[in-house]
Enzyme design. Structure first.
Site, short mmCIF file in Angstrom:
data_model
loop_
_atom_site.label_atom_id
_atom_site.label_comp_id
_atom_site.label_asym_id
_atom_site.label_seq_id
_atom_site.Cartn_x
_atom_site.Cartn_y
_atom_site.Cartn_z
N THR A 63 -20.39 -15.19 77.27
CA THR A 63 -21.29 -16.19 76.88
C THR A 63 -22.63 -15.56 76.66
O THR A 63 -22.77 -14.38 76.86
CB THR A 63 -21.36 -17.27 77.95
OG1 THR A 63 -21.56 -18.50 77.37
CG2 THR A 63 -22.41 -17.04 78.98
N GLY A 119 -26.87 -16.83 68.69
CA GLY A 119 -25.70 -17.48 68.11
C GLY A 119 -25.52 -17.19 66.63
O GLY A 119 -24.40 -17.26 66.11
N CYS A 142 -24.26 -12.98 67.23
CA CYS A 142 -23.12 -12.62 68.08
C CYS A 142 -21.94 -13.57 67.83
O CYS A 142 -22.09 -14.79 67.96
CB CYS A 142 -23.53 -12.68 69.55
SG CYS A 142 -22.18 -12.35 70.70
N THR A 181 -21.03 -16.10 70.68
CA THR A 181 -22.09 -17.03 71.08
C THR A 181 -22.21 -18.10 70.01
O THR A 181 -22.20 -17.79 68.83
CB THR A 181 -23.44 -16.28 71.21
OG1 THR A 181 -23.29 -15.22 72.16
CG2 THR A 181 -24.55 -17.20 71.67
#
Length: 183
Positions: free
Chosen positions: A13, A168, A171, A174
């Site tokens: 995460t 986000g 990645c 993410t």
């Protein structure tokens, strides 16, 4: 790692913790990935701990290990009542109790005064600039948060939220489904 093993690894995460002024915020994305598949997009990886909810926590890593780390830390927090002391006592346990072994998880914890990273190997680290990020998109979130801190007047909550959003976009493990909490 062989590709057959890689397909069974959970990737999760990104967590970021930002301090600005008298506020601290922790934000996390909601994606849980197994191999090359998104298993869940709205997981909650940020929560409040302690009797009065005055400690924020976020985790990254293997889910079962992260929940174990949460439970161990929360037990120390209940016993000692103070964030730094609880973290140090947990680290001491790692050094003396072989049964704890190595948990494949990281925990970011923060109260009004202190932010810490607690590793699944018993390490406790305090960031020097009030910003810390962990997980697969941690480097991206950390870079974004530091840039926003240096070049804007945004508050801690907004910086944390934007940093996860930027991570986000970069990645693949993410997403932009952000959960943020603030003290």
């Amino acid at each position: 790692m062989e590709s057959s093993q890689m397909s069974n690894v959970f990737h999760a995460t990104t967590i970021v913790c930002v301090r600005r002024g008298d506020k601290v915020a922790i934000a996390g994305d909601g994606q849980v990935t197994l191999g090359h598949t998104v298993m869940k997009s709205n997981a909650r990886k940020v929560r409040r701990l302690g009797r009065d909810g005055q400690v924020l926590a976020g985790f990254a890593g293997a889910a079962a290990d992260a929940f174990t780390l949460f439970e161990l830390f929360e037990a120390k927090l209940e016993k000692h009542g103070q964030l730094s002391r609880a973290a140090v006592e947990l680290a001491k346990d790692w050094r003396t109790e072989r049964r704890l072994g190595k948990l494949e998880a990281l925990l970011v914890v923060a109260d009004k005064e202190t932010s810490l990273v607690i590793s699944g190997t018993g390490d406790v680290i305090e960031p020097e600039d009030g910003i810390v990020a962990i997980g697969s998109g941690g480097s991206y979130a950390l870079s974004a948060a530091r840039a926003l801190m240096a070049h804007t007047a945004l508050d801690a909550r907004t910086i944390a939220t934007e940093a996860i959003g930027i991570a986000g976009n970069i990645c693949i493990y993410t997403n932009r489904n952000v959960v943020v909490d603030e003290l």
